[in-house]
Design an enzyme around this catalytic site. Structure first.
Site, PDB file in Angstrom:
ATOM      1  N   TRP A   5      31.014  -4.423 -10.957  1.00 36.00           N
ATOM      2  CA  TRP A   5      30.882  -3.284  -9.861  1.00 36.00           C
ATOM      3  C   TRP A   5      29.391  -2.841  -9.805  1.00 36.00           C
ATOM      4  CZ3 TRP A   5      35.372   0.708  -9.317  1.00 36.00           C
ATOM      5  CH2 TRP A   5      36.442   0.007  -8.750  1.00 36.00           C
ATOM      6  N   LYS A   6      28.638  -3.419 -10.506  1.00 37.13           N
ATOM      7  CA  LYS A   6      26.994  -2.864 -10.469  1.00 37.13           C
ATOM      8  C   LYS A   6      27.004  -1.524 -10.574  1.00 37.13           C
ATOM      9  CE  LYS A   6      26.085  -7.170  -8.406  1.00 37.13           C
ATOM     10  NZ  LYS A   6      25.159  -7.844  -7.579  1.00 37.13           N
ATOM     11  N   HIS A  10      22.209 -10.969 -16.479  1.00 37.43           N
ATOM     12  CA  HIS A  10      22.131 -10.909 -14.983  1.00 37.43           C
ATOM     13  C   HIS A  10      20.871 -10.729 -14.160  1.00 37.43           C
ATOM     14  CE1 HIS A  10      23.079  -9.775 -10.946  1.00 37.43           C
ATOM     15  NE2 HIS A  10      24.364 -10.049 -11.033  1.00 37.43           N
ATOM     16  N   GLU A  23      24.564 -18.178 -11.256  1.00 39.51           N
ATOM     17  CA  GLU A  23      24.334 -17.297 -10.171  1.00 39.51           C
ATOM     18  C   GLU A  23      22.990 -17.695  -9.645  1.00 39.51           C
ATOM     19  OE1 GLU A  23      27.134 -13.677 -10.236  1.00 39.51           O
ATOM     20  OE2 GLU A  23      25.297 -13.067 -11.301  1.00 39.51           O
TER      21      GLU A  23
HETATM   22  P1  PGA Z   1      27.574 -10.460  -4.953  1.00 44.58           P
HETATM   23  O1  PGA Z   1      27.064 -10.325  -6.624  1.00 44.58           O
HETATM   24  O2  PGA Z   1      28.961 -11.243  -5.141  1.00 44.58           O
HETATM   25  O3  PGA Z   1      27.510  -9.215  -4.507  1.00 44.58           O
HETATM   26  O4  PGA Z   1      26.750 -11.579  -4.416  1.00 44.58           O
HETATM   27  C1  PGA Z   1      27.549 -11.155  -7.614  1.00 44.58           C
HETATM   28  C2  PGA Z   1      26.616 -10.573  -8.611  1.00 44.58           C
HETATM   29  O5  PGA Z   1      25.583 -10.368  -8.857  1.00 44.58           O
HETATM   30  O6  PGA Z   1      27.244 -10.856  -9.859  1.00 44.58           O
END
Ligand code: PGA
Length: 249
Positions: free
Chosen positions: A11-12, A98, A167
Site C-alpha cells: 500500500w506504500k 524495495h 521488480e
Molecule cells: P505498482 O507497484 O504495482 O504500483 O507498480 C509495485 C511495487 O512497487 O511493489
C-alpha cells in the site's frame, strides 16, 4: 497449476478509512474455497498494521510491513521501526529492498542486515530485486540483479522464509510490464543465480511492477512465477479481487 500463489498488497504511503473498510470485501472473498490457493498478504503503512491484524483475524490473510530498520536491538532511531517491533505488533511479513527505499539510501549491505534481522525474528521476507531503466539500457540487468542477490544474501543460509520479488524499477507505477518472453527468461536466470548461492532449485519468485487486472492474464502464462507484489492496483478491493480471480481461475 496447483501451487499456492501470493498476492502481496504493497500500500506504500496510502491508506485511509475507506480503503481499510473496503478490504472487508477481500476478507470475505478470501474465504471462498475456490480461491484457497491464493495467499493474500497486506502490507499497509506501519500505522495500520494493528488495525489490519484485527480485521483479518478470522481469515487466512496475513499482514506485513513495507520495510524495517537494519538493527535488531532497540535504540535511539527516531521514526524507525525494527523487526522486533514488527513482531510485537503481529506482522508476519516484511518487504525488504524495495527500489523506492533503495533510492532513498538502502544499500545492498543494509538490505542484508535487514533480511538477517527479519529472519531472526521469524518474519517472512519479501526480498525485492530489479534493475533501473538506465541499467537495463546499458545491458547491466544481470550484473545488477546478481549483485543484489549475492550481497543481500551474504552469510545467510538457505531459508524458505525468503521470498524473492523481481521488480524492474522501470515497471513500477508506469503501467509498463516486461515482454512476457523476456520476463520468463529473467525469472529463470534469477532462479539460477539463487540456486548457485543456496543450492535451492525452486525458490519462490514473485513479479512486481504495474500488475493489474488487465495484464495479469498475460503474466500468469509464466508458470515459474509464484505470485505478485502489487502496488497501485491493490488499494482498490475490486481490482485486487479481480487480479486474484483471473490468476486462479
Ligand atoms: P505498482 O507497484 O504495482 O504500483 O507498480 C509495485 C511495487 O512497487 O511493489
Amino acid at each position: 497449476m496447483t501451487n499456492n500463489m501470493f498476492f502481496i498488497a504493497n500500500w506504500k504511503m496510502f491508506g485511509d478509512l475507506r480503503a481499510i473498510n473496503s478490504t472487508k470485501k477481500v476478507i470475505k472473498f478470501s474465504k471462498n474455497k475456490k480461491f484457497a490457493r491464493a495467499q493474500i498478504v497486506y502490507c499497509p503503512p506501519y500505522t495500520l498494521i494493528e488495525q489490519f491484524n484485527k480485521i483479518t483475524k478470522n481469515s487466512k490473510i496475513k499482514v506485513g510491513a513495507q520495510d524495517c530498520h537494519f538493527l535488531e536491538s532497540h535504540g535511539p532511531f527516531t521514526g524507525s521501526v525494527n523487526a522486533n517491533l514488527l513482531k510485537i505488533i503481529g506482522a508476519k511479513y516484511v518487504i525488504v529492498g524495495h527500489s523506492e527505499n533503495r533510492a532513498r539510501g538502502d544499500t545492498n549491505y543494509l538490505i542484508n542486515l535487514k533480511i538477517k534481522s527479519a529472519l531472526n525474528k521469524n518474519l517472512k521476507v519479501i526480498f525485492c530485486i530489479g534493475e533501473t531503466l538506465k541499467e537495463k539500457k546499458k545491458n547491466k540487468t544481470n550484473l545488477i540483479i546478481n549483485t543484489q542477490i549475492s550481497r543481500g544474501l551474504k552469510n545467510i543460509k538457505k531459508n524458505k522464509n525468503v521470498i524473492f520479488a523481481y521488480e524492474p524499477v522501470w515497471s513500477i507505477g508506469t503501467g509498463i510490464i516486461p515482454k512476457i518472453s523476456d520476463l520468463e527468461k529473467q525469472v529463470s536466470l534469477i532462479k539460477k543465480m539463487i540456486n548457485k548461492i543456496w543450492k535451492y532449485k525452486n525458490p519462490q519468485i514473485l513479479y512486481g511492477g504495474s500488475v493489474n487486472s488487465k495484464n495479469v492474464r498475460q503474466l500468469k502464462k509464466i508458470r515459474s512465477i509464484n505470485g505478485y507484489l502489487i502496488g497501485g492496483a491493490s488499494q482498490n478491493a475490486n481490482n485486487f479481487i479481480d487480479i486474484i480471480k483471473k490468476t486462479i481461475i
